[in-house]
Design a protein around this motif. Structure first.
Motif: not given
Length: 481
Positions: A197-211
């Protein structure tokens, strides 16, 4: 001008916090150290409220007042026996605050990105933090996202871990080590999900991976602490203190707040050092404890205990104390529950008035919080110079006439040395059974908080002084004048 004042105030506050931590290392300087911390925190809050980017006073002041009122009420009413769970509760709030601040920073980053895309007056309408973000490069934004994610992850682990620690300490959750089917593999899976999720968040800055990352961290905090038994809870409280500090430091980086970084690092490092010291004092693996018992303990059957528990009344204890020249008193959580510290102090004064050598033996993890017994004895005005640590007094037990154990179990358990299959095997303990006579003040024949049977209670030179510690000592004091 405001920025210069805020920076100077933060430096002074940081120095006061360092002096506070240093002063807490000694009993005589602890009271002054607490005031250093109070003044430092007051200065830090005031400087933040009037510093750059401050606003919403109409909301900030009532919230601070409400928080102060609630804190005052808790501090006024909480019993000393409830201090460990209160500390765990405070750690939970710090962790939750880190999660909320991280979420807010995420939305601020999104707002800044939209304002930059819109251009013109949109950037001018951003808040102070948003304008700061708008000036950052892409690399700096990625670093900010990493800091934000770490703050949220550590905060979430701290929150649920502290809630479970509170439950275990207050008796609302079982004190035994329990894990879900799958054990440590579930923790490893949740950790892997967090990384993805961290990698996903760094690539998209979307709220879902952070949740999703937050949910995984919440599970890890819950499952890790559920997997730690009652005997290790003092280490857990200190460890969670460290986690809350690192969460605050990570959020401090996200917000660009130097004081939050410094204070978080102070709390995080001091908590980690204290946890390591306590693990060493308990002969525990630091890594094993923080990973919920991974790689520790034995699955073999516990050693069988021969003999019986022999009771004694106040007359017998008084007679033995009258004949004794040297007495060592070992306080534990049972003394705190019974609020018997004043009675213990009075017994000490009377025995010393008779010319007897009376000392106290304190185990590093006595009670359910580091320093718990020291605070209780200081409250009862027991002289500091007769309160000794385990390493200072353990060799003196063979020459001790009477050892009095008041509400302790694990820290005086010979199974730590005699039973390799005991959950506390290898843990250094107070070797009070080597004294000529041992009296154990205990409510009944139960196994205590950690659920571990104690062979000390069955030894030939041990007598059980049953009953509430305060009431038992009240009766004993009538016979010792």
């Amino acid at each position: 001008m405001e920025f210069g004042f805020t920076t100077a105030a933060y430096v002074v506050a940081a120095v006061l916090f360092i002096l506070s931590l240093g002063g807490l290392s000694g009993q005589e300087s602890a009271k002054r150290a607490v005031w250093y911390g109070i003044v430092g925190m007051g200065l830090a809050v005031a400087a933040t409220l009037i510093g750059p980017g401050a606003g919403l006073w109409w909301l900030s002041i009532p919230l601070i007042a409400a928080g102060g009122f609630i804190g005052y009420q808790l501090a006024s009413k909480v019993e000393m026996t409830q201090m460990p769970e209160l500390v765990a509760g405070m750690h939970a709030l710090v962790g939750l605050a880190a999660v909320f601040v991280g979420f807010n920073a995420h939305f601020e980053i999104g707002n800044a990105a939209e304002a930059l895309a819109a251009g013109g007056d949109a950037v001018k309408e951003l808040g102070a933090f948003g304008k700061l973000i708008a000036k950052k490069s892409a690399v700096e934004i990625n670093i900010l996202l990493v800091e934000l994610s770490l703050g949220v992850w550590i905060g979430a682990v701290t929150f649920t871990g502290s809630v479970i620690a509170y439950g275990k300490l207050s008796g609302k959750v079982t004190s035994s080590a329990e894990k879900l089917p799958g054990g440590h593999m579930l923790n490893a899976g949740a950790a892997a999900i967090s990384v993805i999720c961290l990698i996903w968040y760094l690539n998209t800055a979307a709220f879902l991976p952070l949740i999703i990352l937050t949910i995984a961290a919440l599970f890890i905090g819950y499952h890790l602490i559920m997997g730690i038994g009652g005997a290790d809870m003092p280490v857990v409280v200190s460890m969670l203190n460290s986690y809350s500090g690192w969460a605050a430091a990570a959020i401090g980086f996200s917000l660009g707040n130097d004081l939050l970084i410094v204070v978080g690092a102070l709390v995080g490092s001091s908590g980690a050092i204290l946890s390591y010291i306590m693990c060493k004092a308990m002969n525990r693996s630091f890594v094993s404890v923080i990973l919920g018992g991974f790689g520790g303990g034995s699955d073999g059957p516990a050693m069988e205990i021969d003999g019986e528990q022999i009771a004694i009344d106040a007359d017998g204890v008084a007679a033995a104390l009258d004949e004794a020249d040297s007495v060592v008193i070992i306080p534990g959580y049972g003394m705190a529950v019974a609020q018997a510290q004043q009675n213990v102090a009075e017994l000490t004064r009377r025995l010393r008035a008779k010319g007897k050598n009376v000392r106290f033996a304190i185990h590093p993890v006595a009670g359910r919080l580091p320093g718990h017994m020291n605070v209780l004895l200081a409250e009862a005005k027991v002289p500091y110079d007769i309160v000794l640590e385990m390493d200072e007094i353990n060799d003196d037990f063979p020459e001790t006439d009477v050892a009095i154990v008041i509400g302790s179990n694990d820290i005086v358990n010979p199974a730590a040395q005699e039973d390799p299959n005991s959950p506390i095997a290898g843990m250094p303990v107070l070797e009070c059974w080597k004294a000529k006579q041992v009296f154990v003040s205990k409510r009944g024949q139960g196994t205590g908080y950690s659920g571990i049977e104690n062979p000390l209670f069955f030894k030939e030179n041990t007598r059980m002084f049953y009953g509430d510690a305060k009431q038992s000592l009240d009766t004993l004091l009538t016979m010792i004048q």
